[in-house]
Motif scaffolding. Structure first.
Motif, PDB file in Angstrom:
ATOM      1  N   PRO A   3     -18.652  -0.897   8.442  1.00 55.66           N
ATOM      2  CA  PRO A   3     -17.728  -1.334   9.490  1.00 55.66           C
ATOM      3  C   PRO A   3     -16.344  -0.730   9.234  1.00 55.66           C
ATOM      4  CG  PRO A   3     -17.997  -3.077   7.871  1.00 55.66           C
ATOM      5  CD  PRO A   3     -18.943  -1.971   7.486  1.00 55.66           C
ATOM      6  N   THR A   4     -15.518  -0.703  10.269  1.00 52.24           N
ATOM      7  CA  THR A   4     -14.119  -0.362  10.041  1.00 52.24           C
ATOM      8  C   THR A   4     -13.440  -1.654   9.597  1.00 52.24           C
ATOM      9  OG1 THR A   4     -13.585  -0.721  12.363  1.00 52.24           O
ATOM     10  CG2 THR A   4     -14.033   1.533  11.701  1.00 52.24           C
ATOM     11  N   VAL A   5     -12.532  -1.516   8.658  1.00 55.02           N
ATOM     12  CA  VAL A   5     -11.865  -2.677   8.077  1.00 55.02           C
ATOM     13  C   VAL A   5     -10.363  -2.469   8.204  1.00 55.02           C
ATOM     14  CG1 VAL A   5     -11.591  -4.081   5.996  1.00 55.02           C
ATOM     15  CG2 VAL A   5     -13.769  -2.900   6.423  1.00 55.02           C
ATOM     16  N   ARG A   6      -9.673  -3.498   8.722  1.00 53.87           N
ATOM     17  CA  ARG A   6      -8.230  -3.398   8.904  1.00 53.87           C
ATOM     18  C   ARG A   6      -7.589  -4.720   8.528  1.00 53.87           C
ATOM     19  NH1 ARG A   6      -4.265  -4.530  12.609  1.00 53.87           N
ATOM     20  NH2 ARG A   6      -5.681  -5.463  14.091  1.00 53.87           N
ATOM     21  N   MET A  21      -1.540  -1.872  -0.938  1.00 53.71           N
ATOM     22  CA  MET A  21      -2.580  -1.456  -1.871  1.00 53.71           C
ATOM     23  C   MET A  21      -2.819   0.038  -1.661  1.00 53.71           C
ATOM     24  SD  MET A  21      -5.244  -4.585  -2.484  1.00 53.71           S
ATOM     25  CE  MET A  21      -5.976  -4.712  -0.891  1.00 53.71           C
ATOM     26  N   THR A  22      -3.326   0.682  -2.693  1.00 52.06           N
ATOM     27  CA  THR A  22      -3.427   2.141  -2.694  1.00 52.06           C
ATOM     28  C   THR A  22      -4.329   2.709  -1.601  1.00 52.06           C
ATOM     29  OG1 THR A  22      -5.162   2.021  -4.369  1.00 52.06           O
ATOM     30  CG2 THR A  22      -2.906   2.321  -5.152  1.00 52.06           C
ATOM     31  N   PHE A  23      -5.273   1.947  -1.104  1.00 52.06           N
ATOM     32  CA  PHE A  23      -6.236   2.457  -0.122  1.00 52.06           C
ATOM     33  C   PHE A  23      -6.018   1.904   1.283  1.00 52.06           C
ATOM     34  CE2 PHE A  23      -7.942  -0.937  -2.730  1.00 52.06           C
ATOM     35  CZ  PHE A  23      -8.146  -1.923  -1.778  1.00 52.06           C
ATOM     36  N   VAL A  24      -4.900   1.187   1.495  1.00 53.90           N
ATOM     37  CA  VAL A  24      -4.601   0.614   2.808  1.00 53.90           C
ATOM     38  C   VAL A  24      -3.488   1.434   3.452  1.00 53.90           C
ATOM     39  CG1 VAL A  24      -3.781  -1.434   4.051  1.00 53.90           C
ATOM     40  CG2 VAL A  24      -5.286  -1.698   2.071  1.00 53.90           C
ATOM     41  N   ASN A  25      -3.728   1.900   4.676  1.00 54.42           N
ATOM     42  CA  ASN A  25      -2.730   2.660   5.411  1.00 54.42           C
ATOM     43  C   ASN A  25      -1.518   1.770   5.671  1.00 54.42           C
ATOM     44  OD1 ASN A  25      -1.341   3.514   7.983  1.00 54.42           O
ATOM     45  ND2 ASN A  25      -2.716   5.261   7.703  1.00 54.42           N
ATOM     46  N   HIS A  26      -0.339   2.228   5.255  1.00 52.95           N
ATOM     47  CA  HIS A  26       0.871   1.410   5.333  1.00 52.95           C
ATOM     48  C   HIS A  26       1.383   1.224   6.758  1.00 52.95           C
ATOM     49  CE1 HIS A  26       1.133   1.231   1.009  1.00 52.95           C
ATOM     50  NE2 HIS A  26       0.968   2.534   0.958  1.00 52.95           N
ATOM     51  N   GLU A  27       0.920   2.055   7.686  1.00 49.79           N
ATOM     52  CA  GLU A  27       1.350   1.952   9.089  1.00 49.79           C
ATOM     53  C   GLU A  27       0.429   1.074   9.917  1.00 49.79           C
ATOM     54  OE1 GLU A  27       4.206   3.422  10.263  1.00 49.79           O
ATOM     55  OE2 GLU A  27       4.563   3.954   8.181  1.00 49.79           O
ATOM     56  N   GLY A  42      -2.627  -0.699   8.530  1.00 47.32           N
ATOM     57  CA  GLY A  42      -3.405  -1.720   7.825  1.00 47.32           C
ATOM     58  C   GLY A  42      -4.865  -1.357   7.655  1.00 47.32           C
ATOM     59  N   VAL A  43      -5.267  -0.171   8.111  1.00 48.88           N
ATOM     60  CA  VAL A  43      -6.666   0.247   8.008  1.00 48.88           C
ATOM     61  C   VAL A  43      -7.004   0.564   6.551  1.00 48.88           C
ATOM     62  CG1 VAL A  43      -8.334   2.055   8.646  1.00 48.88           C
ATOM     63  CG2 VAL A  43      -6.791   1.103  10.370  1.00 48.88           C
ATOM     64  N   VAL A  44      -8.139   0.048   6.107  1.00 51.56           N
ATOM     65  CA  VAL A  44      -8.656   0.400   4.784  1.00 51.56           C
ATOM     66  C   VAL A  44      -9.265   1.784   4.938  1.00 51.56           C
ATOM     67  CG1 VAL A  44     -10.314  -0.170   2.978  1.00 51.56           C
ATOM     68  CG2 VAL A  44      -9.073  -2.007   4.159  1.00 51.56           C
ATOM     69  N   GLU A  45      -8.695   2.755   4.223  1.00 48.58           N
ATOM     70  CA  GLU A  45      -9.121   4.138   4.372  1.00 48.58           C
ATOM     71  C   GLU A  45     -10.423   4.361   3.615  1.00 48.58           C
ATOM     72  OE1 GLU A  45      -5.739   6.543   3.331  1.00 48.58           O
ATOM     73  OE2 GLU A  45      -4.547   5.689   4.962  1.00 48.58           O
ATOM     74  N   PRO A  46     -11.510   4.624   4.357  1.00 50.59           N
ATOM     75  CA  PRO A  46     -12.838   4.712   3.737  1.00 50.59           C
ATOM     76  C   PRO A  46     -12.931   5.687   2.574  1.00 50.59           C
ATOM     77  CG  PRO A  46     -13.046   4.683   6.116  1.00 50.59           C
ATOM     78  CD  PRO A  46     -11.575   4.804   5.804  1.00 50.59           C
TER      79      PRO A  46
END
Length: 146
Positions: free
Chosen positions: A81-84, A91-97, A99-103
């Motif tokens: 799933p896409t996770v936001r 956190m290092t894997f969350v897009n700061h703009e 909130g998307v968890v970058e797969p």
């Protein structure tokens, strides 16, 4: 999820799989610091979900409540799933703009397997909050949203 023995396996259809996940999410998971459920009970395709993580002890996340959105496209569980994050988090894997968890930066999504569940994702996110590279990062004020 596959069932069977001796080389034969049965692939559980998408909606049955999601119904199993919904039942687990409604019953509560582990110590109660992670939960999830559907956004809209009338969505027959069971696409949009909300997750909640209570930040782990002894981290900058302790006591904070994080809301997430999970979207299970028609290819779930073959594809993740896409996770936001709805709640702001650093956190290092969350897009700061967004909130998307970058797969590509988050192991369980980058190395997705059909047997993984939304519960697995949420538990891994909580575990990552305690990881040395994330546990000390300065966090936005509690309650700020993307």
């Amino acid at each position: 999820m596959t069932l069977g023995s001796g080389g034969s396996s049965v692939v559980v259809p998408r909606n049955f799989r999601l119904l199993e996940e919904l039942e687990r999410g409604e019953k509560g998971i582990g110590d109660g610091t992670v939960s999830y459920g559907m956004d809209d009970g009338d969505d027959i395709y069971m696409r949009s979900w909300t997750g909640t993580i209570i930040g782990p002890h002894n981290s900058v996340h302790e006591g904070r409540i994080y809301q997430l959105k999970l979207f299970c496209d028609k290819d779930y569980p073959e594809k993740p799933p896409t996770v936001r994050f709805h709640s702001r988090v650093n956190m290092t894997f969350v897009n700061h703009e967004t909130g998307v968890v970058e797969p590509k930066k988050f192991g369980i999504l980058a190395n997705w397997q059909r047997d993984y569940t939304m519960e697995d994702i949420l538990m891994q996110l909580k575990k990552e909050m305690s990881a040395p590279h994330n546990r000390k990062l300065v966090q936005p004020p509690e309650g700020t949203l993307f």
